[in-house]
Write a protein that holds these residues in place. Structure first.
Motif, PDB file in Angstrom:
ATOM      1  N   UNK A 179       0.905  -1.293   0.088  1.00 35.27           N
ATOM      2  CA  UNK A 179       0.062  -0.015  -0.070  1.00 35.27           C
ATOM      3  C   UNK A 179       0.878   1.308   0.109  1.00 35.27           C
ATOM      4  N   UNK A 180       0.615   2.208  -0.796  1.00 31.51           N
ATOM      5  CA  UNK A 180       1.174   3.506  -0.777  1.00 31.51           C
ATOM      6  C   UNK A 180       0.778   4.239   0.411  1.00 31.51           C
ATOM      7  N   UNK A 181       1.559   4.367   1.367  1.00 30.12           N
ATOM      8  CA  UNK A 181       1.382   5.304   2.745  1.00 30.12           C
ATOM      9  C   UNK A 181       2.099   6.478   2.900  1.00 30.12           C
ATOM     10  N   UNK A 182       2.851   6.969   1.738  1.00 30.45           N
ATOM     11  CA  UNK A 182       3.897   8.062   1.756  1.00 30.45           C
ATOM     12  C   UNK A 182       3.842   8.896   0.558  1.00 30.45           C
ATOM     13  N   UNK A 183       3.957  10.145   0.534  1.00 31.36           N
ATOM     14  CA  UNK A 183       3.861  10.856  -0.568  1.00 31.36           C
ATOM     15  C   UNK A 183       5.214  11.890  -0.466  1.00 31.36           C
ATOM     16  N   UNK A 184       6.161  11.735  -1.504  1.00 34.55           N
ATOM     17  CA  UNK A 184       7.277  12.299  -1.357  1.00 34.55           C
ATOM     18  C   UNK A 184       7.358  13.607  -2.215  1.00 34.55           C
ATOM     19  N   UNK A 185       7.735  14.555  -1.531  1.00 30.25           N
ATOM     20  CA  UNK A 185       7.755  15.884  -2.230  1.00 30.25           C
ATOM     21  C   UNK A 185       8.964  16.498  -3.098  1.00 30.25           C
ATOM     22  N   UNK A 186       8.976  16.287  -4.469  1.00 32.63           N
ATOM     23  CA  UNK A 186       9.953  16.808  -5.279  1.00 32.63           C
ATOM     24  C   UNK A 186      10.192  18.290  -5.219  1.00 32.63           C
ATOM     25  N   UNK A 187      11.273  18.969  -4.730  1.00 27.83           N
ATOM     26  CA  UNK A 187      11.389  20.319  -4.668  1.00 27.83           C
ATOM     27  C   UNK A 187      12.481  20.740  -5.418  1.00 27.83           C
ATOM     28  N   UNK A 188      12.159  21.743  -6.429  1.00 26.23           N
ATOM     29  CA  UNK A 188      13.381  22.340  -7.098  1.00 26.23           C
ATOM     30  C   UNK A 188      14.370  23.173  -6.238  1.00 26.23           C
ATOM     31  N   UNK A 189      15.874  22.998  -6.447  1.00 25.76           N
ATOM     32  CA  UNK A 189      16.788  23.434  -5.692  1.00 25.76           C
ATOM     33  C   UNK A 189      16.953  23.033  -4.168  1.00 25.76           C
ATOM     34  N   UNK A 190      16.533  21.835  -4.050  1.00 25.27           N
ATOM     35  CA  UNK A 190      16.644  21.267  -2.756  1.00 25.27           C
ATOM     36  C   UNK A 190      17.937  20.554  -2.759  1.00 25.27           C
ATOM     37  N   UNK A 191      18.240  20.121  -1.931  1.00 27.36           N
ATOM     38  CA  UNK A 191      19.864  19.300  -1.517  1.00 27.36           C
ATOM     39  C   UNK A 191      19.791  18.141  -2.465  1.00 27.36           C
ATOM     40  N   UNK A 192      18.588  17.399  -2.686  1.00 31.39           N
ATOM     41  CA  UNK A 192      18.704  16.238  -3.449  1.00 31.39           C
ATOM     42  C   UNK A 192      18.856  16.526  -4.988  1.00 31.39           C
ATOM     43  N   UNK A 193      18.037  17.623  -5.378  1.00 34.98           N
ATOM     44  CA  UNK A 193      18.015  18.057  -6.777  1.00 34.98           C
ATOM     45  C   UNK A 193      19.154  19.246  -7.158  1.00 34.98           C
ATOM     46  N   UNK A 194      19.781  19.866  -6.181  1.00 34.27           N
ATOM     47  CA  UNK A 194      20.774  20.813  -6.561  1.00 34.27           C
ATOM     48  C   UNK A 194      21.932  20.081  -7.306  1.00 34.27           C
ATOM     49  N   UNK A 195      22.915  21.150  -7.958  1.00 35.57           N
ATOM     50  CA  UNK A 195      23.776  20.747  -8.880  1.00 35.57           C
ATOM     51  C   UNK A 195      25.013  20.633  -8.398  1.00 35.57           C
ATOM     52  N   UNK A 196      25.384  21.237  -7.045  1.00 35.33           N
ATOM     53  CA  UNK A 196      26.744  21.161  -6.475  1.00 35.33           C
ATOM     54  C   UNK A 196      27.090  19.906  -5.969  1.00 35.33           C
ATOM     55  N   UNK A 197      27.888  19.196  -6.906  1.00 35.51           N
ATOM     56  CA  UNK A 197      28.454  17.863  -6.363  1.00 35.51           C
ATOM     57  C   UNK A 197      29.194  17.786  -5.035  1.00 35.51           C
ATOM     58  N   UNK A 198      30.032  18.780  -4.566  1.00 38.08           N
ATOM     59  CA  UNK A 198      31.045  18.745  -3.863  1.00 38.08           C
ATOM     60  C   UNK A 198      30.268  18.222  -2.590  1.00 38.08           C
ATOM     61  N   UNK A 199      29.177  18.727  -2.259  1.00 44.35           N
ATOM     62  CA  UNK A 199      28.685  18.487  -0.801  1.00 44.35           C
ATOM     63  C   UNK A 199      28.494  17.000  -1.081  1.00 44.35           C
ATOM     64  N   UNK A 200      27.761  16.596  -1.982  1.00 43.58           N
ATOM     65  CA  UNK A 200      27.534  14.927  -2.154  1.00 43.58           C
ATOM     66  C   UNK A 200      28.775  14.180  -1.809  1.00 43.58           C
ATOM     67  N   UNK A 201      29.750  14.572  -2.821  1.00 47.31           N
ATOM     68  CA  UNK A 201      31.095  13.904  -2.636  1.00 47.31           C
ATOM     69  C   UNK A 201      31.495  13.673  -1.351  1.00 47.31           C
ATOM     70  N   UNK A 202      31.458  14.782  -0.674  1.00 47.56           N
ATOM     71  CA  UNK A 202      32.122  14.773   0.752  1.00 47.56           C
ATOM     72  C   UNK A 202      31.116  13.898   1.661  1.00 47.56           C
ATOM     73  N   UNK A 203      29.915  13.992   1.453  1.00 44.98           N
ATOM     74  CA  UNK A 203      29.060  13.021   2.124  1.00 44.98           C
ATOM     75  C   UNK A 203      29.044  11.739   2.054  1.00 44.98           C
ATOM     76  N   UNK A 204      29.364  11.443   0.807  1.00 45.91           N
ATOM     77  CA  UNK A 204      29.702   9.922   0.384  1.00 45.91           C
ATOM     78  C   UNK A 204      30.968   9.271   0.788  1.00 45.91           C
ATOM     79  N   UNK A 205      31.825  10.222   0.935  1.00 44.99           N
ATOM     80  CA  UNK A 205      33.047   9.754   1.716  1.00 44.99           C
ATOM     81  C   UNK A 205      32.974   9.362   2.939  1.00 44.99           C
TER      82      UNK A 205
END
Length: 294
Positions: A179-205
């Motif tokens: 069953x679908x119990x959660x609705x995820x909001x896709x936001x422009x310019x959020x951390x997930x959709x932003x274009x700055x890879x440096x923050x993601x890279x540091x987090x992945x390490x």
């Protein structure tokens, strides 16, 4: 108390009312508490949340940080005061189905699972296939979290990754419902959709280092083979992202982390790079790392 719903709040004014409405309109026969954690935003999110809950005669537990500490800290703060048998995390820009609590609770009680996972859909009406790695949309047995001292790593973006990995290392039972119990909001310019890879890279390490710590601290040795498989897969996934979006220096730096972090798996074709000089191992890993993603 059956369920504690923990909702961190930080500058989500356009979405907070929808989130609160979904919380207050639950078709749930049991009892639940709403824990709001004000993480020092600068808009009217908190006041709007309180107004919406007041309409439904719901008196939330309101906690306030003195400074902005981030999503991980806010969730930990909520867990510290929760009294429900189960815990549910909801992000304040998302919302849940009206039968979310009922469906997850009934399944959790029926199966005695540590974690009960619901289905997820994006705000654009698409199935959210990667929702298993997220912290939200899951009903956690609070005693399981506390007995295993499972907490969010503070000061880290993509904090759901090590959280979910540690749970997979320590749980004996996870169940899911279609069953679908959660609705995820896709936001422009959020951390997930932003274009700055440096923050993601540091987090992945940082996340890879956290994974290594979790594996070292996991006492259930029978899980080690699966943990190593999952660890190598996560290394390959982060390396793939870095090949696609990072610089050559970032690729080489991540490879050094991948190569140096224990434990090292048994020899195999995609892993022979561990046993050759590092300068050659980098190019071997570039060629064969996707074998872990098959």
């Amino acid at each position: 108390m059956d369920i504690s719903i923990i909702i961190p709040i930080y500058n989500v004014e356009p979405w907070i009312e929808t989130c609160m409405q979904s919380i207050s309109q639950q078709k749930f026969r049991g009892t639940y508490e709403v824990i709001l954690v004000d993480d020092c935003g600068t808009d009217r999110s908190v006041s709007l949340a309180l107004e919406e809950l007041q309409k439904a005669n719901i008196e939330p537990v309101l906690l306030r940080h003195e400074t902005n500490r981030g999503l991980s800290a806010a969730r930990n703060t909520g867990m510290d005061v929760s009294i429900g048998k189960y815990i549910l995390f909801v992000d304040s820009d998302d919302y849940i189905s009206e039968d979310c609590l009922e469906k997850l609770f009934d399944k959790a009680e029926e199966t005695r699972a540590d974690v009960t996972v619901g289905g997820c859909m994006t705000s654009q009406g698409e199935d959210f296939a990667s929702s298993f790695i997220t912290a939200w949309n899951k009903l956690y047995l609070r005693d399981f979290l506390r007995n295993n001292n499972i907490r969010f790593v503070e000061g880290l973006i993509h904090e759901d990754n090590p959280w979910s990995f540690e749970i997979s290392c320590k749980t004996d039972k996870v169940v899911s419902i279609p069953d679908i119990t959660y609705f995820y909001q896709i936001r422009e310019n959020s951390l997930q959709t932003g274009k700055d890879y440096t923050k993601h890279f540091n987090a992945y390490c940082s996340i890879l280092r956290e994974y290594a710590k979790i594996i070292a601290e996991t006492s259930k040795k029978e899980n080690q083979e699966k943990l190593l498989f999952d660890f190598e897969r996560q290394k390959a996934l982060f390396f793939t992202m870095t090949l696609e979006q990072g610089t050559l220096d970032q690729q080489k730096y991540m490879y050094r982390i991948i190569r140096d972090l224990p434990p090292i798996p048994k020899p195999s074709k995609p892993d022979f790079h561990y046993w050759i000089p590092s300068c050659l191992g980098f190019y071997a890993y570039r060629k064969f790392h996707k074998c872990h993603l098959c």
